[in-house]
Design an enzyme around this catalytic site. Structure first.
Site, short mmCIF file in Angstrom:
data_model
loop_
_atom_site.label_atom_id
_atom_site.label_comp_id
_atom_site.label_asym_id
_atom_site.label_seq_id
_atom_site.Cartn_x
_atom_site.Cartn_y
_atom_site.Cartn_z
N HIS A 123 0.84 -1.19 0.00
CA HIS A 123 0.00 0.00 0.00
C HIS A 123 0.87 1.23 0.00
CE1 HIS A 123 -3.14 2.84 1.09
NE2 HIS A 123 -3.98 1.91 0.68
N ASP A 152 -7.90 -5.51 0.09
CA ASP A 152 -8.38 -6.40 -0.97
C ASP A 152 -7.95 -7.85 -0.79
OD1 ASP A 152 -9.66 -4.36 -2.52
OD2 ASP A 152 -7.68 -3.64 -3.09
N1 CMC Z 1 4.05 -7.71 -4.81
C1 CMC Z 1 5.39 -7.68 -5.05
N2 CMC Z 1 6.16 -6.58 -4.90
C2 CMC Z 1 5.53 -5.45 -4.53
C3 CMC Z 1 4.15 -5.40 -4.28
C4 CMC Z 1 3.41 -6.59 -4.43
N3 CMC Z 1 2.09 -6.60 -4.20
N4 CMC Z 1 3.81 -4.14 -3.92
C5 CMC Z 1 4.93 -3.42 -3.95
N5 CMC Z 1 5.98 -4.20 -4.32
C6 CMC Z 1 7.39 -3.81 -4.41
C7 CMC Z 1 7.68 -3.04 -5.69
O1 CMC Z 1 8.10 -3.90 -6.73
C8 CMC Z 1 8.78 -2.10 -5.23
O2 CMC Z 1 9.97 -2.85 -5.15
P1 CMC Z 1 11.41 -2.13 -5.49
O3 CMC Z 1 11.57 -1.08 -4.42
O4 CMC Z 1 12.40 -3.23 -5.41
O5 CMC Z 1 11.27 -1.54 -6.87
C9 CMC Z 1 8.38 -1.75 -3.80
O6 CMC Z 1 7.63 -2.90 -3.33
C10 CMC Z 1 7.54 -0.50 -3.67
O7 CMC Z 1 6.41 -0.65 -4.52
P2 CMC Z 1 5.76 0.51 -5.37
O8 CMC Z 1 5.03 -0.08 -6.52
O9 CMC Z 1 6.81 1.56 -5.67
O10 CMC Z 1 4.75 1.10 -4.30
P3 CMC Z 1 3.51 2.03 -4.59
O11 CMC Z 1 3.24 2.76 -3.34
O12 CMC Z 1 3.73 2.84 -5.83
O13 CMC Z 1 2.33 0.99 -4.93
C11 CMC Z 1 0.57 -0.52 -4.67
C12 CMC Z 1 1.36 0.60 -4.03
C13 CMC Z 1 -0.66 -0.81 -3.83
C14 CMC Z 1 0.09 -0.10 -6.06
C15 CMC Z 1 1.47 -1.79 -4.79
O14 CMC Z 1 1.85 -2.21 -3.50
C16 CMC Z 1 0.77 -2.93 -5.54
O15 CMC Z 1 0.85 -2.97 -6.77
N6 CMC Z 1 0.10 -3.87 -4.82
C17 CMC Z 1 -0.67 -4.91 -5.48
C18 CMC Z 1 -2.00 -4.37 -5.97
C19 CMC Z 1 -2.94 -4.14 -4.83
O16 CMC Z 1 -3.14 -4.97 -3.95
N7 CMC Z 1 -3.62 -2.99 -4.88
C20 CMC Z 1 -4.64 -2.60 -3.86
C21 CMC Z 1 -4.16 -1.48 -3.01
S1 CMC Z 1 -5.15 -1.22 -1.53
C22 CMC Z 1 -6.73 -0.80 -2.04
C23 CMC Z 1 -6.83 0.29 -3.02
O17 CMC Z 1 -6.08 1.26 -3.05
O18 CMC Z 1 -7.75 0.21 -3.81
#
Ligand code: CMC
Length: 429
Positions: free
Chosen positions: A306, A363
């Site tokens: 998140h 989720d």
């Molecule tokens: N699985 C594997 N790696 C992950 C995941 C994951 N679910 N989430 C983040 N990472 C890694 C990402 O690859 C990155 O690694 P590195 O620093 O080595 O490049 C690091 O963690 C930081 O991730 P980010 O994508 O820069 O973080 P963000 O704040 O931009 O994204 C997020 C947040 C929710 C989009 C992401 O965690 C994600 O894609 N999660 C899976 C989708 C998900 O469950 N979404 C629902 C979010 S909660 C409800 C809502 O908002 O609707």
């Protein structure tokens, strides 16, 4: 004493006001930055950008705290109902019994769709995703309620708010009925909000549907947990669209589209598809996690991570507990719940997830409840939208009351070609 921060760039410097929120969050006001120094801030994904001051919802992502209008999500989940929480978000206060009765009756008065709205559905392919249908029909409401599009008239905003909250479940159920070729059902206003939705989803004109109190209570809980989450992607979309003075229906329709993406609300569908795949293909959970960690593989552990929570998402904790309770009360077993719990256990001990502070989010477990209570997978995100609706409207209204509001219009750092001479087509190589 007002606090300031100082920025120095070359021989220019700028003293900027620091705004302190009621929970001691600090924001530095950079409005004069470009004029005084020539700089703009560059913050892809708005990782570190506050777009407004808001009194709706507070999140402390490090401590795993979520409060609507000051009330903890845990307490609201235990003691409140979705319509009470909607009133809280929209009006700022929990309703008295009389206020709740009035609000509930007003919502009940508007649950039906205009007969001509229903004709819209017939134009969509049967396999259309219900989020696409919901956003289209929601946008179309502005053609049916042209009497209430004036954003500066509180009475018009109020009636549009009630219409949206009343009609969303009916619109959602119609999109499902259309997809399976069954006739649309009229709402039955003797039911409460969630029971009415379940009735419109699962009854038919020739067969009644007895709404289980366990199921309607579970659904009500999920709607409460999704009702607001401060400046997330869809809420920011609703604010941004609304900042151009677009009407409420148009702004909410845009929010539905933003929510649909798998990184946002669409993750609840993606989680179940992931768990189903692991189950049906007999995949090893640990190996699946290895794929999620691999930089050369785009697979992510859906329902994990998140932007704001760097600790447990408090909603995920409540939903996980409710999952066990609902399955127990319905005397159902879920292999998917076992797989999810195993994935969570392994991930929370794995250095990749631990070092990045990736925890289960809202989720991760919600789809298991939706599935157990019979909601089709492609309707999961629609239910997220039904829950998030009062939050979107509360933010839209707050934005319009805020004297600091201006049309949302970010800047950019241009990286394209510098000025070049136009070449006539005959001379182009
Ligand atoms: N699985 C594997 N790696 C992950 C995941 C994951 N679910 N989430 C983040 N990472 C890694 C990402 O690859 C990155 O690694 P590195 O620093 O080595 O490049 C690091 O963690 C930081 O991730 P980010 O994508 O820069 O973080 P963000 O704040 O931009 O994204 C997020 C947040 C929710 C989009 C992401 O965690 C994600 O894609 N999660 C899976 C989708 C998900 O469950 N979404 C629902 C979010 S909660 C409800 C809502 O908002 O609707």
């Amino acid at each position: 004493m007002s606090e300031t921060a100082k920025l120095v760039y070359g021989d220019k410097s700028l003293e900027m006001k620091v705004t302190r929120g009621s929970e001691d969050e600090l924001g530095v006001e950079i409005g004069a930055l470009r004029a005084k120094t020539g700089l703009i801030t560059l913050d892809p994904g708005f990782m570190n950008t506050g777009s407004c001051q808001s009194a709706v919802t507070f999140i402390d992502g490090d401590k795993g705290i979520l409060r609507y209008r000051g009330y903890s999500i845990e307490e609201l989940a235990e003691k409140s109902s979705f319509l009470e929480v909607s009133h809280l978000l929209l009006e700022g206060e929990l309703p008295t019994k009389a206020q709740l009765d009035t609000f509930t009756s007003r919502v009940k008065l508007h649950t039906m769709l205009h007969e001509d709205v229903k004709r819209f559905y017939k134009g969509f392919p049967k396999d259309a995703h219900p989020m696409a249908v919901l956003s289209a029909v929601c946008g179309a409401l502005s053609t049916f309620y042209q009497d209430s599009l004036d954003i500066d008239d509180p009475a018009q905003v109020d009636i549009s708010t009630v219409r949206l909250i009343a009609k969303f479940p009916t619109m959602a159920a119609c999109s499902y009925k259309h997809s399976i070729g069954q006739p649309f059902l009229y709402p039955v206003n003797a039911h409460d909000y969630t029971s009415n939705f379940l009735h419109m989803m699962f009854a038919t004109p020739c067969e009644g549907y007895e709404v289980s109190p366990v199921v309607s209570k579970a659904l009500d809980l999920l709607l409460i947990l999704h009702a607001d989450h401060e400046q997330n992607c869809s809420t920011s979309t609703v604010r941004l669209v609304g900042s151009s003075q677009a009407n409420l229906f148009a702004s909410i329709s845009a929010g539905v589209n933003a929510l649909w993406g798998p990184l946002h609300g669409g993750a609840n569908q993606a989680v179940i598809e992931m768990l189903d795949q692991i189950e049906s293909e007999g995949l090893d959970g640990r190996k699946y996690l290895e794929r999620c960690k691999d930089r050369n593989d785009t697979t992510r552990l859906m329902g994990f991570g998140h932007r704001v929570y760097k600790n447990f998402d408090p909603r995920a904790k409540i939903i996980k507990k409710a999952c066990g309770e609902v399955l127990g009360q319905l005397k159902k077993q879920s292999r998917l719940l076992d797989i999810a719990a195993e994935l969570e256990e392994v991930a929370l001990k794995d250095d990749y997830f631990v070092s990045r502070k990736l925890y289960p989010n809202v989720d991760f477990y919600s789809g298991i409840i939706y599935k157990a209570i019979g909601i089709p997978v492609n309707m999961f995100t629609v239910l997220f939208a039904m829950g998030r609706l009062p939050g979107w409207i509360a933010h839209w209204k707050e934005m319009h009351k805020d004297p600091a509001t201006k049309i949302g219009r970010p800047r950019q750092v241009y990286t394209g070609a510098t000025e070049r001479k136009y070449t006539p087509i005959a001379e182009r190589k």
